[in-house]
Design a protein around this motif. Sequence first.
Motif, PDB file in Angstrom:
ATOM      1  N   GLU A   8       0.537  -1.185   0.134  1.00 55.96           N
ATOM      2  CA  GLU A   8      -0.034   0.298   0.327  1.00 55.96           C
ATOM      3  C   GLU A   8       0.619   1.487   0.402  1.00 55.96           C
ATOM      4  O   GLU A   8       0.121   1.996  -0.394  1.00 55.96           O
ATOM      5  CB  GLU A   8      -0.864   0.053   1.459  1.00 55.96           C
ATOM      6  CG  GLU A   8      -2.099  -0.966   1.363  1.00 55.96           C
ATOM      7  CD  GLU A   8      -2.609  -1.045   2.851  1.00 55.96           C
ATOM      8  OE1 GLU A   8      -4.026  -1.914   2.621  1.00 55.96           O
ATOM      9  OE2 GLU A   8      -2.747  -0.084   2.931  1.00 55.96           O
ATOM     10  N   ALA A   9       2.358   1.230   0.178  1.00 60.13           N
ATOM     11  CA  ALA A   9       2.801   2.227   0.995  1.00 60.13           C
ATOM     12  C   ALA A   9       4.301   2.337  -0.243  1.00 60.13           C
ATOM     13  O   ALA A   9       4.727   3.252  -0.416  1.00 60.13           O
ATOM     14  CB  ALA A   9       3.662   2.786   1.836  1.00 60.13           C
ATOM     15  N   LEU A  61      -3.196   2.400   8.612  1.00 58.92           N
ATOM     16  CA  LEU A  61      -1.965   1.227   8.779  1.00 58.92           C
ATOM     17  C   LEU A  61      -0.472   2.471   9.052  1.00 58.92           C
ATOM     18  O   LEU A  61       0.349   2.553   8.975  1.00 58.92           O
ATOM     19  CB  LEU A  61      -1.204   0.474   8.117  1.00 58.92           C
ATOM     20  CG  LEU A  61      -2.162  -1.112   8.161  1.00 58.92           C
ATOM     21  CD1 LEU A  61      -1.907  -1.343   6.758  1.00 58.92           C
ATOM     22  CD2 LEU A  61      -1.983  -1.787   9.703  1.00 58.92           C
ATOM     23  N   TRP A  62      -0.972   3.944   7.892  1.00 58.88           N
ATOM     24  CA  TRP A  62       0.405   4.469   7.316  1.00 58.88           C
ATOM     25  C   TRP A  62      -0.258   5.996   7.841  1.00 58.88           C
ATOM     26  O   TRP A  62       0.643   6.827   7.753  1.00 58.88           O
ATOM     27  CB  TRP A  62      -0.172   4.590   5.806  1.00 58.88           C
ATOM     28  CG  TRP A  62       0.161   3.470   5.440  1.00 58.88           C
ATOM     29  CD1 TRP A  62      -0.655   2.198   4.912  1.00 58.88           C
ATOM     30  CD2 TRP A  62       1.221   2.515   5.528  1.00 58.88           C
ATOM     31  NE1 TRP A  62      -0.422   1.225   4.527  1.00 58.88           N
ATOM     32  CE2 TRP A  62       1.363   1.225   4.740  1.00 58.88           C
ATOM     33  CE3 TRP A  62       2.497   2.324   6.106  1.00 58.88           C
ATOM     34  CZ2 TRP A  62       2.337   0.266   4.508  1.00 58.88           C
ATOM     35  CZ3 TRP A  62       3.539   1.553   6.384  1.00 58.88           C
ATOM     36  CH2 TRP A  62       2.954   0.666   5.478  1.00 58.88           C
ATOM     37  N   PRO A  67      -0.789   6.674   1.453  1.00 59.11           N
ATOM     38  CA  PRO A  67       0.838   6.500   1.925  1.00 59.11           C
ATOM     39  C   PRO A  67       1.847   6.179   1.344  1.00 59.11           C
ATOM     40  O   PRO A  67       1.694   5.349   0.240  1.00 59.11           O
ATOM     41  CB  PRO A  67      -0.386   4.366   1.993  1.00 59.11           C
ATOM     42  CG  PRO A  67      -1.469   4.397   1.682  1.00 59.11           C
ATOM     43  CD  PRO A  67      -1.907   5.971   1.162  1.00 59.11           C
ATOM     44  N   ALA A  68       2.597   6.130   2.075  1.00 59.26           N
ATOM     45  CA  ALA A  68       3.420   6.346   1.587  1.00 59.26           C
ATOM     46  C   ALA A  68       5.508   5.779   2.489  1.00 59.26           C
ATOM     47  O   ALA A  68       4.651   6.815   3.564  1.00 59.26           O
ATOM     48  CB  ALA A  68       4.542   7.194   0.609  1.00 59.26           C
ATOM     49  N   ALA A  69       5.912   4.821   2.304  1.00 58.23           N
ATOM     50  CA  ALA A  69       6.693   4.953   3.232  1.00 58.23           C
ATOM     51  C   ALA A  69       8.292   4.682   2.875  1.00 58.23           C
ATOM     52  O   ALA A  69       8.780   3.540   2.078  1.00 58.23           O
ATOM     53  CB  ALA A  69       6.354   3.600   4.491  1.00 58.23           C
ATOM     54  N   MET A  70       9.378   4.328   3.965  1.00 57.41           N
ATOM     55  CA  MET A  70      10.054   4.076   3.727  1.00 57.41           C
ATOM     56  C   MET A  70      11.106   4.088   5.269  1.00 57.41           C
ATOM     57  O   MET A  70      11.208   4.543   6.385  1.00 57.41           O
ATOM     58  CB  MET A  70      11.457   5.125   2.624  1.00 57.41           C
ATOM     59  CG  MET A  70      11.775   6.186   3.083  1.00 57.41           C
ATOM     60  SD  MET A  70      12.681   7.397   2.131  1.00 57.41           S
ATOM     61  CE  MET A  70      13.736   7.733   2.582  1.00 57.41           C
ATOM     62  N   GLU A  94      10.211  13.144   6.220  1.00 59.12           N
ATOM     63  CA  GLU A  94       9.663  13.245   7.881  1.00 59.12           C
ATOM     64  C   GLU A  94       9.038  11.729   8.809  1.00 59.12           C
ATOM     65  O   GLU A  94       9.162  10.829   7.599  1.00 59.12           O
ATOM     66  CB  GLU A  94       8.724  14.090   7.451  1.00 59.12           C
ATOM     67  CG  GLU A  94       7.454  14.407   8.267  1.00 59.12           C
ATOM     68  CD  GLU A  94       6.325  14.933   8.390  1.00 59.12           C
ATOM     69  OE1 GLU A  94       5.381  15.455   8.942  1.00 59.12           O
ATOM     70  OE2 GLU A  94       5.896  15.480   7.141  1.00 59.12           O
ATOM     71  N   LYS A  95       9.636  11.964   9.298  1.00 57.96           N
ATOM     72  CA  LYS A  95       9.539  10.633  10.369  1.00 57.96           C
ATOM     73  C   LYS A  95       7.969  10.582  11.246  1.00 57.96           C
ATOM     74  O   LYS A  95       7.831  11.576  11.464  1.00 57.96           O
ATOM     75  CB  LYS A  95      10.562  10.473  11.015  1.00 57.96           C
ATOM     76  CG  LYS A  95      10.550   9.930  12.572  1.00 57.96           C
ATOM     77  CD  LYS A  95      11.673   9.944  13.057  1.00 57.96           C
ATOM     78  CE  LYS A  95      11.892   8.054  13.680  1.00 57.96           C
ATOM     79  NZ  LYS A  95      13.288   6.889  14.683  1.00 57.96           N
ATOM     80  N   THR A  96       7.668   8.997  11.338  1.00 60.63           N
ATOM     81  CA  THR A  96       6.493   9.118  11.492  1.00 60.63           C
ATOM     82  C   THR A  96       6.426   8.113  12.378  1.00 60.63           C
ATOM     83  O   THR A  96       7.241   7.136  11.852  1.00 60.63           O
ATOM     84  CB  THR A  96       5.445   8.605  10.382  1.00 60.63           C
ATOM     85  OG1 THR A  96       4.920  10.373   9.597  1.00 60.63           O
ATOM     86  CG2 THR A  96       3.741   7.972  10.918  1.00 60.63           C
TER      87      THR A  96
END
Length: 130
Positions: A8-9, A61-62, A67-70, A94-96
């Motif tokens: 999804e991300a 979830l995000w 949603p985008a994550a690394m 940016e940290k989440t």
Amino acid sequence: MYQAFAWEAVIAGPDYATPFIEQPEAVLNQYLTQELMVLLVQDRECVARTEEICRLDFSPLWMSQDPAAMGLTIVQASRPGEVSVSYRFPGSDEKTSMRYRLVEDSEGWRVSDVLYEGNVSLKALLSGDL
């Protein structure tokens, strides 16, 4: 949960891929407590019925509508029964972070709530207790 729904991300899923929040109850029950699953399904039914945003306007979830994550990390939190998840947004770096509250039932560990930045509770949001 993140292993099954990371697409999804990270990548665009195929047209037939179903996001976490749209999964059937049987799938949600693998990850969530009955109470949290019911609240999520009720919100989803509200959206279908009203064709409007109800209580949830982001992917749980995000913590994002897009949603985008690394650099996703999942670690045991300092409190028993909690897991911390953190990641960075691509581009902005940016940290989440969020904390999952877990309970154990006869079939294993289930998410009972998610605490987002600012101690915003997914359960409280879906219950209308915010």
